[in-house]
Design a protein around this motif. Structure first.
Motif, PDB file in Angstrom:
ATOM      1  N   HIS A 198      -9.764  -6.959  -5.703  1.00 31.49           N
ATOM      2  CA  HIS A 198     -10.528  -5.806  -5.659  1.00 31.49           C
ATOM      3  C   HIS A 198      -9.653  -4.445  -5.692  1.00 31.49           C
ATOM      4  O   HIS A 198      -8.668  -4.314  -5.470  1.00 31.49           O
ATOM      5  N   PRO A 199     -10.427  -3.783  -6.775  1.00 32.09           N
ATOM      6  CA  PRO A 199      -9.603  -2.848  -7.103  1.00 32.09           C
ATOM      7  C   PRO A 199      -8.936  -1.826  -6.286  1.00 32.09           C
ATOM      8  O   PRO A 199      -7.890  -1.546  -6.219  1.00 32.09           O
ATOM      9  N   GLN A 200      -9.733  -1.291  -5.262  1.00 26.88           N
ATOM     10  CA  GLN A 200      -9.003  -0.509  -4.045  1.00 26.88           C
ATOM     11  C   GLN A 200      -7.976  -0.866  -3.454  1.00 26.88           C
ATOM     12  O   GLN A 200      -7.166  -0.635  -2.818  1.00 26.88           O
ATOM     13  N   ALA A 201      -8.463  -2.408  -2.911  1.00 30.76           N
ATOM     14  CA  ALA A 201      -7.554  -2.988  -2.077  1.00 30.76           C
ATOM     15  C   ALA A 201      -6.091  -3.303  -2.652  1.00 30.76           C
ATOM     16  O   ALA A 201      -5.235  -3.367  -2.051  1.00 30.76           O
ATOM     17  N   GLN A 202      -6.342  -3.658  -3.996  1.00 32.96           N
ATOM     18  CA  GLN A 202      -5.174  -4.139  -4.681  1.00 32.96           C
ATOM     19  C   GLN A 202      -4.120  -2.762  -4.710  1.00 32.96           C
ATOM     20  O   GLN A 202      -2.978  -2.720  -4.638  1.00 32.96           O
ATOM     21  N   THR A 203      -4.941  -1.759  -5.267  1.00 33.39           N
ATOM     22  CA  THR A 203      -4.130  -0.402  -5.195  1.00 33.39           C
ATOM     23  C   THR A 203      -3.564   0.273  -4.066  1.00 33.39           C
ATOM     24  O   THR A 203      -2.219   0.643  -4.050  1.00 33.39           O
ATOM     25  N   ILE A 204      -4.322  -0.068  -3.054  1.00 35.60           N
ATOM     26  CA  ILE A 204      -3.728   0.356  -1.626  1.00 35.60           C
ATOM     27  C   ILE A 204      -2.479  -0.436  -1.318  1.00 35.60           C
ATOM     28  O   ILE A 204      -1.442   0.092  -0.919  1.00 35.60           O
ATOM     29  N   LEU A 205      -2.514  -1.810  -1.543  1.00 37.01           N
ATOM     30  CA  LEU A 205      -1.511  -2.775  -1.075  1.00 37.01           C
ATOM     31  C   LEU A 205      -0.346  -2.406  -2.121  1.00 37.01           C
ATOM     32  O   LEU A 205       0.877  -2.270  -1.496  1.00 37.01           O
ATOM     33  N   ARG A 206      -0.253  -2.419  -3.238  1.00 38.98           N
ATOM     34  CA  ARG A 206       0.671  -2.278  -4.261  1.00 38.98           C
ATOM     35  C   ARG A 206       1.400  -0.704  -4.024  1.00 38.98           C
ATOM     36  O   ARG A 206       2.698  -0.834  -3.590  1.00 38.98           O
TER      37      ARG A 206
END
Length: 214
Positions: A198-206
């Motif tokens: 998921h784009p936002q979930a991945q960006t937040i995690l990274r």
């Protein structure tokens, strides 16, 4: 200088710990980390964990030996970062309040199981959330017991459909805080490996992983 990370994984298979560990290892490697990924908690009792700049739990509903837990807590307090997501960090050692004190919260429920909910960004100027607006998400909407001292970056509001008494409750979804000299980051997003795409979930995690690392 290359930063180092340790991922320890296992526990309840419903969260796909090995697949999630592999995905996070891929993310960290792409972002320049040297990563050691290990099953179980034995690695936490082996030597000075301060040799790692970041530790990522990927483990749900597990037990841990007292010396391993003490070693982990000491490392974070001394400056190693701690970061993770969903039950892999928010429900790792359910019987260990000392671990929960460090992480800043503990999962207690997800009324309705998988459903559509809205994530509201509450700290748009924070580097982890920069450029990101509110977004819709489909997963378990985590109800957590949280430390009031955490710095909340995003929230969700319960509508009470599946637990009427929770209607209007605003719950942290993403947060960060300090534990001694260590930085701690948590995101409730990411039930399984597929959700990490998921784009936002991945960006937040990274971004959270990078922020937490020493």
């Amino acid at each position: 200088m290359t930063r180092t990370a340790l991922i320890f994984w296992g526990g309840w298979e419903g969260h796909e710990p090995r697949a999630c560990a592999d995905r996070v290892m891929q993310m960290l490697t792409q972002d320049g980390f040297q990563v050691d990924s290990r099953p179980g908690t034995d690695v936490l009792a082996q030597g000075d964990l301060g040799r790692f700049d970041l530790i990522v739990p990927m483990m749900t509903q597990a037990d841990i030996a007292p010396d391993a837990l003490a070693n982990l807590i000491a490392a974070i307090q001394a400056g190693t970062g701690l970061a993770g997501f969903h039950g892999g960090m928010g429900d790792t050692f359910r019987a260990q309040p000392a671990y929960q004190f460090m992480t800043g919260g503990q999962w207690v429920a997800h009324p309705g199981d998988f459903l559509d909910y809205r994530v509201q960004i509450t700290a748009p100027d924070d580097p982890i959330m920069q450029g990101m607006g509110d977004f819709d998400y489909h997963s378990e909407q985590y109800y957590l017991h949280v430390d009031p001292a955490i710095e909340v970056l995003a929230t969700t509001t319960f509508d009470g459909t599946h637990a009427p008494w929770t209607r209007g409750t605003v719950m942290p979804v993403v947060w960060k805080h300090r534990f001694g000299a260590g930085r701690v980051f948590f995101s409730a997003l990411g039930h399984n490996a597929a959700e990490l795409d998921h784009p936002q979930a991945q960006t937040i995690l990274r971004r959270g992983l990078a922020w937490a690392a020493r």
